[in-house]
Design a protein around this motif. Structure first.
Motif, short mmCIF file in Angstrom:
data_model
loop_
_atom_site.label_atom_id
_atom_site.label_comp_id
_atom_site.label_asym_id
_atom_site.label_seq_id
_atom_site.Cartn_x
_atom_site.Cartn_y
_atom_site.Cartn_z
N ALA A 66 0.84 -1.21 0.00
CA ALA A 66 0.00 0.00 0.00
C ALA A 66 0.87 1.25 0.00
O ALA A 66 0.57 2.23 -0.69
N LYS A 67 1.93 1.22 0.75
CA LYS A 67 2.85 2.37 0.83
C LYS A 67 3.54 2.60 -0.52
O LYS A 67 3.69 3.74 -0.97
N ALA A 68 3.95 1.51 -1.17
CA ALA A 68 4.64 1.62 -2.46
C ALA A 68 3.71 2.18 -3.53
O ALA A 68 4.09 3.04 -4.33
N ILE A 69 2.47 1.72 -3.55
CA ILE A 69 1.49 2.23 -4.52
C ILE A 69 1.16 3.69 -4.20
O ILE A 69 1.07 4.54 -5.09
N GLY A 70 0.98 3.98 -2.92
CA GLY A 70 0.61 5.33 -2.50
C GLY A 70 1.62 6.38 -2.90
O GLY A 70 1.25 7.52 -3.20
N HIS A 71 2.89 6.01 -2.93
CA HIS A 71 3.93 6.99 -3.28
C HIS A 71 3.65 7.61 -4.64
O HIS A 71 3.78 8.83 -4.81
N TYR A 72 3.27 6.79 -5.62
CA TYR A 72 3.09 7.31 -6.98
C TYR A 72 1.92 8.29 -7.05
O TYR A 72 2.01 9.34 -7.68
N VAL A 73 0.81 7.94 -6.40
CA VAL A 73 -0.35 8.83 -6.46
C VAL A 73 -0.10 10.10 -5.66
O VAL A 73 -0.41 11.21 -6.09
N MET A 74 0.47 9.94 -4.47
CA MET A 74 0.70 11.11 -3.61
C MET A 74 1.77 12.03 -4.15
O MET A 74 1.90 13.17 -3.69
N SER A 75 2.55 11.56 -5.12
CA SER A 75 3.53 12.42 -5.79
C SER A 75 2.89 13.35 -6.81
O SER A 75 3.52 14.32 -7.25
N MET A 76 1.67 13.05 -7.20
CA MET A 76 0.99 13.85 -8.22
C MET A 76 0.51 15.17 -7.61
O MET A 76 -0.01 15.19 -6.48
N GLU B 137 3.37 11.76 -20.61
CA GLU B 137 4.71 11.18 -20.39
C GLU B 137 5.50 11.94 -19.33
O GLU B 137 6.15 11.33 -18.46
N GLU B 138 5.46 13.26 -19.39
CA GLU B 138 6.24 14.06 -18.45
C GLU B 138 5.63 14.05 -17.04
O GLU B 138 6.29 14.43 -16.07
N MET B 139 4.40 13.63 -16.92
CA MET B 139 3.73 13.61 -15.62
C MET B 139 4.01 12.36 -14.81
O MET B 139 3.74 12.31 -13.61
N ILE B 140 4.55 11.32 -15.45
CA ILE B 140 4.71 10.03 -14.77
C ILE B 140 5.65 10.18 -13.58
O ILE B 140 6.80 10.60 -13.73
N PRO B 141 5.17 9.87 -12.37
CA PRO B 141 6.03 10.03 -11.18
C PRO B 141 7.16 9.00 -11.15
O PRO B 141 7.02 7.89 -11.65
N LYS B 142 8.26 9.41 -10.55
CA LYS B 142 9.43 8.53 -10.47
C LYS B 142 9.32 7.60 -9.26
O LYS B 142 8.64 7.92 -8.27
N PRO B 143 10.00 6.45 -9.32
CA PRO B 143 10.03 5.56 -8.15
C PRO B 143 10.62 6.28 -6.94
O PRO B 143 11.40 7.22 -7.08
N VAL B 144 10.25 5.83 -5.76
CA VAL B 144 10.65 6.51 -4.53
C VAL B 144 12.17 6.57 -4.40
O VAL B 144 12.72 7.58 -3.93
N GLU B 145 12.87 5.52 -4.84
CA GLU B 145 14.33 5.51 -4.70
C GLU B 145 14.95 6.62 -5.55
O GLU B 145 15.87 7.33 -5.11
N GLU B 146 14.45 6.79 -6.78
CA GLU B 146 14.97 7.84 -7.64
C GLU B 146 14.63 9.22 -7.09
O GLU B 146 15.44 10.16 -7.18
N LYS B 147 13.47 9.36 -6.51
CA LYS B 147 13.06 10.67 -5.99
C LYS B 147 13.89 11.07 -4.79
O LYS B 147 14.23 12.24 -4.61
N ILE B 148 14.24 10.10 -3.94
CA ILE B 148 15.10 10.40 -2.79
C ILE B 148 16.46 10.90 -3.27
O ILE B 148 16.99 11.90 -2.76
N VAL B 149 17.04 10.22 -4.26
CA VAL B 149 18.34 10.64 -4.81
C VAL B 149 18.23 12.04 -5.40
O VAL B 149 19.11 12.89 -5.20
N GLU B 150 17.16 12.30 -6.13
CA GLU B 150 16.97 13.61 -6.74
C GLU B 150 16.90 14.72 -5.70
O GLU B 150 17.53 15.78 -5.86
N LEU B 151 16.16 14.50 -4.63
CA LEU B 151 16.03 15.52 -3.58
C LEU B 151 17.36 15.76 -2.87
O LEU B 151 17.71 16.90 -2.55
#
Length: 619
Positions: free
Chosen positions: A190-200, A429-443
């Motif tokens: 649930a947490k893994a799925i939620g990351h993508y939606v909550m990133s929008m 295409e540009e709206m697709i959220p990144k996986p949580v691991e990539e987003k952590i590195v980006e931040l």
């Protein structure tokens, strides 16, 4: 054991089939309606729909400021909202789903009053995806876009009151296959799925914006558990259901050769003519009757240790408006005397190994109960437990209705097919959220945050807000601290979550700019962080300003003139330190504590420490 999830995420902006805002409040206007069942596409009435018909309730709808004739079912739906559709497509891309060529909305029959039309519109966007977890991929069966239901306000005397404020809010539903292996894995998924939606950016992000349904089976049929409100409750709910079904299996095994039966209900109102039981006396005075029935061979199975057969029966009674039932395993209770029990047991012919159930209500309502209880006992004895249950705030589950099937679906004729074109997919295409691991590195790389800070921002659903605000401030760490520490600490002090106006004032942007709730006079909002930036306030000064705003209720535009927010200059700090040193023993350990007692004004602790050391060295 098999576990699957259906997770629903609200989106903000406009409602799915009209231009009304997703945000609104109730008015005094209302209307009443009665709903009747219809056949689905297969030409049959669904079992769950038939059950709701037995309950025979009236529905009162409170009109909200964000509702129109579409919500009242007086006007056909408009075209589906494009932003909501794009979001569903972007999430489909993130979860590796196969996107359909066309979206065809269907009608799902619901006559529990949660939709004024008697059905919910839902369209499949994509299928056959996957989400990565530590236990391997969990398959995504489908992602759908649908309209949310009405918000229930109350239920009393066969009348259910709903608000239209939530009806029609865009809802993304993500359903998994039963690939989840245990309660902990369910939470992780649930947490893994939620990351993508909550990133929008248009994820609604309010308290009730995520609802999780759990599909669970121990081999006795699928149980759908509706409305798990928090991520942490998923584990509790599944563990409760494991315990409940294990208990029912023991009961079924122990009673398998005894063939228990529920006898006919007998009116025993006369036994309680002079009762001291306030509950029974009040019920009789209101015109209700007292009826009881024998449940053969079930003594000490109604409520004893891990056995709670009485609760299974009580849920059925409660659902048809009887408020539950009493039973012999909990007597004497409710003020019932031994003489009344003896008369009751004699009337129904109770033997030592029998149980007795007692119900208060009208005879017509209790007549509806008998076949439902017979069906309940039959299913428990055969361990055919497929049904829909509701989750409670305590992590338990309660019987809600029979499990709905495909008979409740039929095509929506008022909403045209939506073609998913190549140009639409290119926009998404540009709206697709990144996986949580990539987003952590980006931040961490972009804003020099620690991985702990970056992960906390994501896990606390603050990513969209942080990214919308961080470019305006020179200190990404300060913003992270405000969001992750300062505001939660203030919320604990005031005992509640901050409302939208308070958050807008603090964060320094109209909510329209961070895809939150539009506020009036946005161009005039003077934010605390905006003032902090203008006056070069340090962290301590800004946090003090937050405290004054929230705890002392000082208007935002008055904060600049507060004496305690006027930062001490170097000369003022030197004078205070000299006075302190002359009056008492000051060390580096107690310096800041004593300095705070000496002034209400704001100051930078490192500056005070530096000046103190210089004065001490000169001395």
């Amino acid at each position: 054991m098999k576990i699957g999830l259906e997770i629903h995420f609200q989106l903000n902006g406009n409602k799915l089939f009209c231009s009304c805002s997703t945000e609104g409040k109730d008015t005094k206007d209302y209307f009443r309606r009665k709903l009747t069942p219809v056949m689905g596409e297969m030409g049959r009435v669904d079992t769950a729909v038939e059950y709701e018909t037995i309950r025979n309730r009236d529905f009162l709808y409170r009109i909200s400021t964000n509702s129109c004739l579409v919500e009242t079912d007086e006007d056909p739906p408009h075209f589906s909202d494009l932003n909501a559709l794009k979001t569903a497509l972007a999430i489909s891309g993130a979860l590796n789903c196969n996107i359909l060529d066309y979206v065809s909305f269907m009608r799902k029959i619901v006559v529990d009053g949660s939709n004024t039309s008697g059905f919910q519109r839902t369209g499949v966007i994509s299928m056959d995806g996957r989400v990565k977890t530590s236990r391997g991929d969990v398959r995504i069966s489908a992602i759908t876009l649908e309209e949310d239901a009405c918000r229930k306000i109350s239920e009393k005397n066969d009348v259910v009151e709903y608000s239209l404020d939530r009806l029609g809010v865009p809802l993304i539903e993500i359903s998994t296959e039963p690939d989840i292996v245990d309660p902990d894995h369910a939470m992780e998924t649930a947490k893994a799925i939620g990351h993508y939606v909550m990133s929008m950016p248009n994820f609604r992000g309010e308290v009730d914006s995520i609802r999780q349904d759990v599909n669970f089976s121990m081999g006795f049929g699928r149980v759908e558990i509706k409305g798990v409100s928090k991520l942490s409750f998923i584990k509790d709910t599944i563990e409760y259901e494991i315990k409940r079904q294990s208990s029912l299996k023991e009961i079924s095994d122990l009673l398998s050769e005894k063939s228990p039966e529920i006898g006919d209900f007998i009116d025993i109102t006369d036994i309680f003519g002079n009762t001291a039981s306030s509950m029974i006396k009040k019920s009789i005075a209101s015109g209700k009757s007292v009826l009881c029935a024998k449940v053969s061979k079930c003594h000490r199975f109604m409520k004893h240790g891990n056995y709670k057969l009485g609760r299974e029966f009580a849920d059925v009674a409660r659902n048809i408006g009887l408020g539950g039932l009493m039973h012999s395993d909990e007597f004497p209770a409710y003020g019932i005397t031994d003489e009344e029990l003896k008369a009751m047991y004699s009337t129904v012919g109770k033997k030592d190994d029998d149980a007795v159930i007692v119900v208060l209500g009208s005879k017509s309502d209790i007549a509806k109960l008998k076949p439902l209880l017979d069906e309940r006992l039959f299913k428990i004895m055969k361990m055919k437990l497929e049904e829909t249950r509701s989750a409670t705030p305590s992590g338990e589950t309660r019987y809600l209705r029979p499990l709905a099937g495909k008979e409740r679906m039929y095509p929506e004729t008022d909403v045209p097919l939506v073609e998913i074109t190549e140009s639409l997919l290119a926009d998404v295409e540009e709206m697709i959220p990144k996986p949580v691991e990539e987003k952590i590195v980006e931040l961490t790389e972009k804003f020099n945050l620690s991985s702990v800070e970056a992960e906390s921002i994501i896990n606390n659903n603050l990513l969209s807000l942080y990214e919308a605000l961080v470019e305006d401030y020179n200190d990404p760490h300060l913003l992270a601290r405000v969001l992750l520490q300062t505001i939660p600490e203030m919320e604990k002090k005031i005992g509640r979550k901050l409302n939208e106006n308070e958050m807008a004032h603090i964060l320094g942007k109209p909510y329209t700019e961070v895809n939150r709730i539009p506020l009036s006079a946005n161009d005039k909002i003077i934010s605390i962080m905006g003032i902090a930036k203008k006056n070069h306030w340090d962290r301590n000064t800004m946090e003090k300003a937050l405290s004054i705003y929230l705890l002392d209720h000082v208007p935002v535009d008055k904060l600049e003139n507060r004496e305690e927010l006027n930062i001490l200059n170097q000369i003022e700090i030197i004078n205070i330190l000299k006075e302190m040193i002359s009056e008492q023993d000051v060390t580096e350990r107690n310096l800041i504590y004593l300095f705070k007692k000496k002034t209400k004004r704001s100051f930078n602790p490192p500056d005070v420490m530096k000046i103190f050391r210089e004065l001490k060295f000169k001395k």
